[in-house]
Design a protein around this motif. Structure first.
Motif, mmCIF file in Angstrom:
data_model
loop_
_atom_site.group_PDB
_atom_site.id
_atom_site.type_symbol
_atom_site.label_atom_id
_atom_site.label_comp_id
_atom_site.label_asym_id
_atom_site.label_seq_id
_atom_site.Cartn_x
_atom_site.Cartn_y
_atom_site.Cartn_z
ATOM 1 N N ASP A 1 0.800 -1.228 0.000
ATOM 2 C CA ASP A 1 0.000 0.000 0.000
ATOM 3 C C ASP A 1 0.829 1.273 0.000
ATOM 4 O O ASP A 1 0.384 2.298 0.508
ATOM 5 C CB ASP A 1 -0.972 0.029 1.195
ATOM 6 C CG ASP A 1 -1.954 -1.117 1.172
ATOM 7 O OD1 ASP A 1 -2.344 -1.546 0.069
ATOM 8 O OD2 ASP A 1 -2.336 -1.587 2.257
ATOM 9 N N GLN A 2 2.034 1.234 -0.532
ATOM 10 C CA GLN A 2 2.820 2.472 -0.582
ATOM 11 C C GLN A 2 2.289 3.380 -1.679
ATOM 12 O O GLN A 2 1.737 2.918 -2.675
ATOM 13 C CB GLN A 2 4.302 2.181 -0.759
ATOM 14 C CG GLN A 2 4.724 1.801 -2.160
ATOM 15 C CD GLN A 2 6.231 1.740 -2.298
ATOM 16 O OE1 GLN A 2 6.958 2.300 -1.505
ATOM 17 N NE2 GLN A 2 6.701 1.059 -3.321
ATOM 18 N N SER A 3 2.486 4.659 -1.489
ATOM 19 C CA SER A 3 1.997 5.637 -2.457
ATOM 20 C C SER A 3 2.961 5.828 -3.629
ATOM 21 O O SER A 3 2.610 6.456 -4.613
ATOM 22 C CB SER A 3 1.757 6.974 -1.763
ATOM 23 O OG SER A 3 2.947 7.416 -1.138
ATOM 24 N N SER A 4 4.158 5.283 -3.536
ATOM 25 C CA SER A 4 5.155 5.423 -4.595
ATOM 26 C C SER A 4 5.191 4.159 -5.444
ATOM 27 O O SER A 4 4.984 3.057 -4.947
ATOM 28 C CB SER A 4 6.539 5.650 -3.976
ATOM 29 O OG SER A 4 7.527 5.642 -4.978
ATOM 30 N N ASP A 5 5.477 4.326 -6.733
ATOM 31 C CA ASP A 5 5.632 3.162 -7.608
ATOM 32 C C ASP A 5 7.080 2.694 -7.660
ATOM 33 O O ASP A 5 7.436 1.832 -8.436
ATOM 34 C CB ASP A 5 5.125 3.478 -9.018
ATOM 35 C CG ASP A 5 5.912 4.585 -9.694
ATOM 36 O OD1 ASP A 5 6.674 5.297 -9.011
ATOM 37 O OD2 ASP A 5 5.756 4.748 -10.921
ATOM 38 N N LYS A 6 7.930 3.272 -6.805
ATOM 39 C CA LYS A 6 9.343 2.918 -6.777
ATOM 40 C C LYS A 6 9.647 1.975 -5.618
ATOM 41 O O LYS A 6 8.920 1.905 -4.648
ATOM 42 C CB LYS A 6 10.192 4.178 -6.667
ATOM 43 C CG LYS A 6 10.029 5.064 -7.887
ATOM 44 C CD LYS A 6 10.953 6.211 -7.892
ATOM 45 C CE LYS A 6 10.769 6.944 -9.206
ATOM 46 N NZ LYS A 6 11.601 8.084 -9.318
ATOM 47 N N THR A 7 10.759 1.268 -5.741
ATOM 48 C CA THR A 7 11.215 0.331 -4.723
ATOM 49 C C THR A 7 12.413 0.924 -4.000
ATOM 50 O O THR A 7 13.276 1.540 -4.622
ATOM 51 C CB THR A 7 11.596 -1.010 -5.390
ATOM 52 O OG1 THR A 7 10.424 -1.540 -6.029
ATOM 53 C CG2 THR A 7 12.122 -2.011 -4.380
ATOM 54 N N PHE A 8 12.473 0.712 -2.686
ATOM 55 C CA PHE A 8 13.589 1.196 -1.874
ATOM 56 C C PHE A 8 14.674 0.127 -1.867
ATOM 57 O O PHE A 8 14.429 -1.022 -1.501
ATOM 58 C CB PHE A 8 13.104 1.478 -0.451
ATOM 59 C CG PHE A 8 14.166 2.036 0.444
ATOM 60 C CD1 PHE A 8 14.538 3.371 0.376
ATOM 61 C CD2 PHE A 8 14.806 1.222 1.368
ATOM 62 C CE1 PHE A 8 15.517 3.887 1.200
ATOM 63 C CE2 PHE A 8 15.788 1.727 2.201
ATOM 64 C CZ PHE A 8 16.147 3.060 2.117
ATOM 65 N N PHE A 9 15.892 0.493 -2.280
ATOM 66 C CA PHE A 9 17.035 -0.419 -2.338
ATOM 67 C C PHE A 9 18.046 -0.053 -1.257
ATOM 68 O O PHE A 9 18.260 1.125 -0.962
ATOM 69 C CB PHE A 9 17.746 -0.323 -3.697
ATOM 70 C CG PHE A 9 16.985 -0.938 -4.831
ATOM 71 C CD1 PHE A 9 17.247 -2.239 -5.223
ATOM 72 C CD2 PHE A 9 16.019 -0.217 -5.510
ATOM 73 C CE1 PHE A 9 16.552 -2.816 -6.269
ATOM 74 C CE2 PHE A 9 15.320 -0.780 -6.560
ATOM 75 C CZ PHE A 9 15.579 -2.084 -6.945
ATOM 76 N N PHE A 10 18.688 -1.078 -0.684
ATOM 77 C CA PHE A 10 19.722 -0.869 0.320
ATOM 78 C C PHE A 10 20.676 -2.043 0.308
ATOM 79 O O PHE A 10 20.387 -3.080 -0.303
ATOM 80 C CB PHE A 10 19.106 -0.690 1.717
ATOM 81 C CG PHE A 10 18.321 -1.884 2.189
ATOM 82 C CD1 PHE A 10 18.900 -2.841 3.010
ATOM 83 C CD2 PHE A 10 16.998 -2.060 1.814
ATOM 84 C CE1 PHE A 10 18.195 -3.951 3.436
ATOM 85 C CE2 PHE A 10 16.263 -3.165 2.244
ATOM 86 C CZ PHE A 10 16.875 -4.106 3.064
ATOM 87 N N ILE A 11 21.809 -1.871 0.954
ATOM 88 C CA ILE A 11 22.733 -2.994 1.113
ATOM 89 C C ILE A 11 22.947 -3.264 2.596
ATOM 90 O O ILE A 11 22.731 -2.385 3.439
ATOM 91 C CB ILE A 11 24.103 -2.769 0.423
ATOM 92 C CG1 ILE A 11 24.868 -1.634 1.096
ATOM 93 C CG2 ILE A 11 23.945 -2.544 -1.041
ATOM 94 C CD1 ILE A 11 26.352 -1.692 0.809
ATOM 95 N N LEU A 12 23.353 -4.472 2.884
ATOM 96 C CA LEU A 12 23.790 -4.863 4.221
ATOM 97 C C LEU A 12 25.174 -5.487 4.090
ATOM 98 O O LEU A 12 25.400 -6.309 3.205
ATOM 99 C CB LEU A 12 22.840 -5.884 4.848
ATOM 100 C CG LEU A 12 21.411 -5.440 5.126
ATOM 101 C CD1 LEU A 12 20.595 -6.607 5.676
ATOM 102 C CD2 LEU A 12 21.372 -4.267 6.086
ATOM 103 N N ARG A 13 26.071 -5.051 4.975
ATOM 104 C CA ARG A 13 27.415 -5.655 5.032
ATOM 105 C C ARG A 13 27.594 -6.259 6.411
ATOM 106 O O ARG A 13 27.270 -5.636 7.419
ATOM 107 C CB ARG A 13 28.497 -4.605 4.773
ATOM 108 C CG ARG A 13 28.452 -4.068 3.361
ATOM 109 C CD ARG A 13 29.574 -3.068 3.143
ATOM 110 N NE ARG A 13 29.269 -2.197 2.028
ATOM 111 C CZ ARG A 13 29.923 -2.193 0.879
ATOM 112 N NH1 ARG A 13 30.933 -2.995 0.691
ATOM 113 N NH2 ARG A 13 29.577 -1.385 -0.086
ATOM 114 N N LYS A 14 28.135 -7.455 6.441
ATOM 115 C CA LYS A 14 28.362 -8.154 7.707
ATOM 116 C C LYS A 14 29.207 -7.276 8.622
ATOM 117 O O LYS A 14 30.254 -6.793 8.219
ATOM 118 C CB LYS A 14 29.081 -9.475 7.433
ATOM 119 C CG LYS A 14 29.048 -10.435 8.577
ATOM 120 C CD LYS A 14 27.721 -11.124 8.648
ATOM 121 C CE LYS A 14 27.858 -12.430 9.400
ATOM 122 N NZ LYS A 14 26.589 -12.888 9.898
ATOM 123 N N ALA A 15 28.740 -7.059 9.838
ATOM 124 C CA ALA A 15 29.458 -6.197 10.799
ATOM 125 C C ALA A 15 30.501 -7.002 11.540
ATOM 126 O O ALA A 15 30.392 -8.196 11.686
ATOM 127 C CB ALA A 15 28.472 -5.571 11.769
#
Length: 181
Positions: free
Chosen positions: A167-181
């Protein structure tokens, strides 16, 4: 160019949604067992309305304790101490609609003020495998939000994630990275 080199270029220069999905689709799946532990996060600039919100508010990353216990939002205080917050109190759709009007410089002080209200020691998500864009891979499912974070493996210590928001109002996807700490 290797996937990690492509990712580093994307982190440095930003990218389009299409190019980010192109990289995501090429990557291998990640098994839940490979995700256990603490991960440091970083946003990827692709034009999503939430971009900059997590960074400006002091987001550190995520912690996967086991399949049933995940801390999806770990933040870092100015003294370096990490703390977890409950995503239940964050109005994602309101933020998506009004983020352009919120100066990012007030987010970090706001998190400091709200920390006692938002802080929790309870897990707020679970780890499962889902079929997303043709591959069955690990995903973090929020307990009380219509959000699923889906992951693919760049290498043994780096994951590319997307935030699938119902139900987001944007047609875009949020991208991120995770690096092992």
């Amino acid at each position: 160019m290797e996937n990690i080199e492509v990712l580093n270029a994307i982190l440095r220069d930003g990218t389009t949604q299409s190019e980010a999905f192109s990289l995501f689709d090429k990557l291998d799946i990640v098994e839940p067992e490979e995700m256990l532990g603490m991960w440091k996060g970083e946003e990827i600039a692709t034009g999503h309305p939430l971009e900059g919100l997590l960074t400006a508010s002091g987001w550190y990353g995520k912690e996967f304790i086991d399949a049933e216990h995940v801390h999806p939002l770990i933040f870092k205080k100015s003294d370096g101490v990490l703390y977890t917050i409950s995503p239940s109190f964050l109005p994602i759709n309101l933020l998506l609609q009004s983020l352009q009007n919120i100066p990012k410089k007030i987010l970090s002080p706001s998190m400091t003020i709200l920390r006692p209200i938002l802080h929790t020691s309870k897990s707020a998500a679970r780890l499962r495998k889902v079929n997303y864009r043709g591959k069955v891979t690990s995903a973090m499912i929020y307990d009380n939000k219509g959000i699923i974070d889906v992951f693919r493996k760049v290498d043994a210590n780096t994951l590319l994630g997307i935030m699938d928001i119902k139900d987001q109002s944007s047609d875009k996807t949020f991208f991120f990275i995770l690096r092992k700490a």
